[in-house]
Design a protein around this motif. Structure first.
Motif, PDB file in Angstrom:
ATOM      1  N   VAL A 223      16.611  21.482  10.074  1.00  0.00           N
ATOM      2  CA  VAL A 223      15.551  20.774  10.057  1.00  0.00           C
ATOM      3  C   VAL A 223      14.358  21.103   9.464  1.00  0.00           C
ATOM      4  O   VAL A 223      13.751  22.249   9.223  1.00  0.00           O
ATOM      5  CB  VAL A 223      15.212  20.786  11.439  1.00  0.00           C
ATOM      6  CG1 VAL A 223      13.784  19.818  11.673  1.00  0.00           C
ATOM      7  CG2 VAL A 223      16.132  20.304  12.539  1.00  0.00           C
ATOM      8  N   ALA A 224      13.859  19.967   8.491  1.00  0.00           N
ATOM      9  CA  ALA A 224      12.470  20.266   7.889  1.00  0.00           C
ATOM     10  C   ALA A 224      11.723  18.874   8.187  1.00  0.00           C
ATOM     11  O   ALA A 224      12.333  17.847   8.406  1.00  0.00           O
ATOM     12  CB  ALA A 224      12.786  20.376   6.361  1.00  0.00           C
ATOM     13  N   THR A 225      10.393  19.125   8.234  1.00  0.00           N
ATOM     14  CA  THR A 225       9.377  18.047   8.401  1.00  0.00           C
ATOM     15  C   THR A 225       8.620  17.785   7.010  1.00  0.00           C
ATOM     16  O   THR A 225       8.169  18.652   6.377  1.00  0.00           O
ATOM     17  CB  THR A 225       8.506  18.247   9.630  1.00  0.00           C
ATOM     18  OG1 THR A 225       7.771  19.413   9.361  1.00  0.00           O
ATOM     19  CG2 THR A 225       9.565  18.339  10.850  1.00  0.00           C
ATOM     20  N   GLU A 231       6.832  13.446  -2.786  1.00  0.00           N
ATOM     21  CA  GLU A 231       6.632  14.935  -2.995  1.00  0.00           C
ATOM     22  C   GLU A 231       6.962  15.852  -1.727  1.00  0.00           C
ATOM     23  O   GLU A 231       7.594  16.904  -2.040  1.00  0.00           O
ATOM     24  CB  GLU A 231       5.046  15.132  -3.322  1.00  0.00           C
ATOM     25  CG  GLU A 231       4.965  16.690  -3.924  1.00  0.00           C
ATOM     26  CD  GLU A 231       5.824  16.942  -5.056  1.00  0.00           C
ATOM     27  OE1 GLU A 231       6.287  18.213  -5.017  1.00  0.00           O
ATOM     28  OE2 GLU A 231       6.010  16.153  -5.689  1.00  0.00           O
ATOM     29  N   GLY A 232       6.457  15.164  -0.578  1.00  0.00           N
ATOM     30  CA  GLY A 232       7.092  15.948   0.730  1.00  0.00           C
ATOM     31  C   GLY A 232       8.318  15.883   0.904  1.00  0.00           C
ATOM     32  O   GLY A 232       8.923  17.004   1.202  1.00  0.00           O
ATOM     33  N   GLY A 233       9.206  14.563   0.511  1.00  0.00           N
ATOM     34  CA  GLY A 233      10.777  14.986   0.680  1.00  0.00           C
ATOM     35  C   GLY A 233      11.151  15.948  -0.487  1.00  0.00           C
ATOM     36  O   GLY A 233      12.083  16.582  -0.102  1.00  0.00           O
ATOM     37  N   ARG A 234      10.562  16.097  -1.480  1.00  0.00           N
ATOM     38  CA  ARG A 234      11.182  16.839  -2.561  1.00  0.00           C
ATOM     39  C   ARG A 234      11.152  18.614  -2.116  1.00  0.00           C
ATOM     40  O   ARG A 234      11.811  19.283  -2.043  1.00  0.00           O
ATOM     41  CB  ARG A 234      10.521  16.875  -3.711  1.00  0.00           C
ATOM     42  CG  ARG A 234      11.186  17.620  -4.789  1.00  0.00           C
ATOM     43  CD  ARG A 234      10.846  17.145  -6.260  1.00  0.00           C
ATOM     44  NE  ARG A 234      11.703  17.812  -7.311  1.00  0.00           N
ATOM     45  CZ  ARG A 234      11.850  17.409  -8.504  1.00  0.00           C
ATOM     46  NH1 ARG A 234      11.086  16.369  -9.053  1.00  0.00           N
ATOM     47  NH2 ARG A 234      12.660  18.160  -9.424  1.00  0.00           N
ATOM     48  N   ARG A 238      13.735  21.161  -1.097  1.00  0.00           N
ATOM     49  CA  ARG A 238      13.900  22.607  -1.674  1.00  0.00           C
ATOM     50  C   ARG A 238      13.944  23.538  -0.575  1.00  0.00           C
ATOM     51  O   ARG A 238      14.565  24.749  -0.643  1.00  0.00           O
ATOM     52  CB  ARG A 238      12.693  22.810  -2.465  1.00  0.00           C
ATOM     53  CG  ARG A 238      12.690  23.979  -3.230  1.00  0.00           C
ATOM     54  CD  ARG A 238      11.489  24.022  -4.206  1.00  0.00           C
ATOM     55  NE  ARG A 238      11.085  22.802  -4.748  1.00  0.00           N
ATOM     56  CZ  ARG A 238      10.011  22.053  -5.142  1.00  0.00           C
ATOM     57  NH1 ARG A 238       8.799  22.827  -4.892  1.00  0.00           N
ATOM     58  NH2 ARG A 238      10.063  21.121  -5.905  1.00  0.00           N
ATOM     59  N   SER A 239      13.140  23.445   0.676  1.00  0.00           N
ATOM     60  CA  SER A 239      13.097  24.247   1.668  1.00  0.00           C
ATOM     61  C   SER A 239      14.557  24.307   2.423  1.00  0.00           C
ATOM     62  O   SER A 239      15.108  25.433   2.522  1.00  0.00           O
ATOM     63  CB  SER A 239      12.078  24.049   2.741  1.00  0.00           C
ATOM     64  OG  SER A 239      12.065  24.689   3.608  1.00  0.00           O
ATOM     65  N   LEU A 240      15.234  23.218   2.410  1.00  0.00           N
ATOM     66  CA  LEU A 240      16.402  23.309   3.051  1.00  0.00           C
ATOM     67  C   LEU A 240      17.468  24.085   2.228  1.00  0.00           C
ATOM     68  O   LEU A 240      18.349  24.646   2.971  1.00  0.00           O
ATOM     69  CB  LEU A 240      16.707  21.627   3.464  1.00  0.00           C
ATOM     70  CG  LEU A 240      15.990  20.935   4.592  1.00  0.00           C
ATOM     71  CD1 LEU A 240      16.408  19.558   4.476  1.00  0.00           C
ATOM     72  CD2 LEU A 240      16.378  21.657   6.056  1.00  0.00           C
ATOM     73  N   LEU A 241      17.371  23.868   1.103  1.00  0.00           N
ATOM     74  CA  LEU A 241      18.582  24.238   0.334  1.00  0.00           C
ATOM     75  C   LEU A 241      18.319  26.044   0.195  1.00  0.00           C
ATOM     76  O   LEU A 241      19.617  26.537   0.192  1.00  0.00           O
ATOM     77  CB  LEU A 241      18.518  23.987  -1.151  1.00  0.00           C
ATOM     78  CG  LEU A 241      18.795  22.139  -1.391  1.00  0.00           C
ATOM     79  CD1 LEU A 241      18.523  21.738  -2.467  1.00  0.00           C
ATOM     80  CD2 LEU A 241      20.247  22.452  -1.029  1.00  0.00           C
ATOM     81  N   MET A 262      16.286  13.451  -3.352  1.00  0.00           N
ATOM     82  CA  MET A 262      17.584  13.346  -4.715  1.00  0.00           C
ATOM     83  C   MET A 262      17.019  13.890  -5.738  1.00  0.00           C
ATOM     84  O   MET A 262      17.913  14.343  -6.451  1.00  0.00           O
ATOM     85  CB  MET A 262      17.820  11.683  -4.530  1.00  0.00           C
ATOM     86  CG  MET A 262      18.406  11.218  -3.196  1.00  0.00           C
ATOM     87  SD  MET A 262      18.694   9.307  -3.341  1.00  0.00           S
ATOM     88  CE  MET A 262      20.150   9.310  -4.119  1.00  0.00           C
ATOM     89  N   LEU A 263      15.669  13.648  -6.208  1.00  0.00           N
ATOM     90  CA  LEU A 263      15.259  14.432  -7.334  1.00  0.00           C
ATOM     91  C   LEU A 263      15.448  15.827  -7.325  1.00  0.00           C
ATOM     92  O   LEU A 263      15.928  16.584  -8.297  1.00  0.00           O
ATOM     93  CB  LEU A 263      13.702  13.936  -7.590  1.00  0.00           C
ATOM     94  CG  LEU A 263      13.536  12.476  -8.046  1.00  0.00           C
ATOM     95  CD1 LEU A 263      11.828  12.498  -7.875  1.00  0.00           C
ATOM     96  CD2 LEU A 263      13.979  12.342  -9.483  1.00  0.00           C
ATOM     97  N   GLU A 264      15.310  16.679  -6.083  1.00  0.00           N
ATOM     98  CA  GLU A 264      15.462  17.934  -6.012  1.00  0.00           C
ATOM     99  C   GLU A 264      16.737  18.297  -6.087  1.00  0.00           C
ATOM    100  O   GLU A 264      17.214  19.418  -6.710  1.00  0.00           O
ATOM    101  CB  GLU A 264      14.743  18.545  -4.700  1.00  0.00           C
ATOM    102  CG  GLU A 264      14.846  20.028  -4.506  1.00  0.00           C
ATOM    103  CD  GLU A 264      13.995  20.891  -5.682  1.00  0.00           C
ATOM    104  OE1 GLU A 264      14.362  21.711  -5.719  1.00  0.00           O
ATOM    105  OE2 GLU A 264      13.121  20.293  -6.007  1.00  0.00           O
TER     106      GLU A 264
END
Length: 338
Positions: A223-225, A231-234, A238-241, A262-264
């Motif tokens: 879970v990430a928020t 930019e927040g989604g990217r 990154r944090s989830l990976l 998806m960019l990340e």
């Protein structure tokens, strides 16, 4: 202990340090009040939760044939988030057969909130539509305290007292996760929206409930928020990976954040959907232009806009009209990303 008494004009006047006549003038939009006294009265109304009674509301007989569409967000969010444009289109459709003018008001700080409060107190608009509602935003309660018809796109919580229209956020999220489960995905992460918004909490809860249906506990590493921005989604992806490199799917609570995620994934060499399947929420035009095209939960945003406009017109016409809470359905649109 006895039941707590409802605040009256007398208690508002005492709290504000002014006379009852001054309070009445503020409520009824009179110009015969100093700025200092008006500010003291509005503060007291907000603190006490005072709601003018039907007699006081009835004193306000003039109409401006104008309503305010209030968005408490920055210009950058307004320009980059398709949701807002769709709501505005829907509201315009809902007002098309009326002579009602629409004022778009951005409230980005306390100064702009005070300007809006002055406009409301002086009855320069007949009602307010409020979009992008955060749980602890003082605006809805303040508008209600001032006795102005107010309708929300979304809601502060499941206990929302004001009229509102919203999408089936929880149900739509659950359908998205069930789709990923049916595709055989084993480690399904989520990027949730802000948790001080009902929409953020509901979509996260949908993710949890769909996993619980198949006996999977919610792994908090998955879970990430973020803040509904690309930019927040990217950053969240990154944090989830980093925390859960084994993840093979992600449900993202908006298309804009999904585009960033998806960019990340691309930048880290993860193939979509072979390595990581992605599902968004909104089914905005963005979903058709990502690489690959994005599976997304469609929500009827324009219908939300036209619905809240219709409800507000009814409440302006009849101060005693019943409050309405309307949930609109969502559906999954499957594309190549999952």
């Amino acid at each position: 202990m006895g039941e707590k008494r409802r605040p009256t004009i007398k208690t508002v006047a005492a709290r504000a340090g002014v006379g009852r006549t001054t309070v009445s003038r503020v409520i009824n939009g009179s110009s015969l009040v100093s700025d200092e006294a008006k500010a003291a009265v509005l503060d007291a109304i907000a603190e006490l939760g005072y709601v003018p009674n039907s007699v006081a509301r009835g004193l306000v007989t003039s109409r401006t044939n104008s309503i305010a569409l209030v968005i408490p967000e920055s210009e950058s969010r307004l320009g980059s988030e398709p949701y807002f444009a769709a709501v505005i289109r829907g509201v315009s459709t809902g007002l098309a057969d009326t002579r009602t003018q629409l004022q778009l008001v951005l409230v980005r700080d306390k100064g702009e909130r005070d300007q809006l409060t002055d406009s409301v107190a002086e009855r320069r608009v007949d009602g307010v539509l409020l979009v992008s509602v955060h749980e602890h935003d003082p605006l809805p309660s303040l508008l209600e305290a001032l006795g102005l018809p107010t309708v929300l796109a979304g809601r502060r919580s499941a206990a929302e007292s004001l009229s509102h229209a919203y999408s089936d956020n929880l149900g739509g999220a659950a359908v998205a996760v069930r789709h990923l489960l049916a595709r055989g995905r084993a480690a399904i992460a989520t990027i949730a929206g802000p948790l001080d918004m009902d929409v953020g909490r509901a979509r996260l809860q949908g993710w949890r409930e769909a996993l619980a249906e198949v006996g999977r506990g919610a792994d908090e590493r998955l879970v990430a928020t973020a803040d509904f921005t690309e930019e927040g989604g990217r950053w969240a992806m990154r944090s989830l990976l980093e925390r859960a490199p084994e993840l093979d799917a992600v449900f993202v609570a908006s298309d804009v954040m999904a585009a960033g995620a998806m960019l990340e994934l691309h930048s880290q060499g993860r193939r979509i959907p072979d390595d990581v399947a992605v599902v968004g929420f909104d089914d905005s035009f963005i979903a058709r232009h990502t690489d690959p095209p994005l599976t997304s939960v469609r929500q009827p945003v324009e219908e939300i806009g036209s619905t809240i406009a219709r409800i507000l017109l009814a409440e302006i016409a009849d101060a005693d009209a019943p409050r309405q809470q309307i949930m609109l359905p969502t559906e999954l649109v499957v594309r190549s990303s999952s």
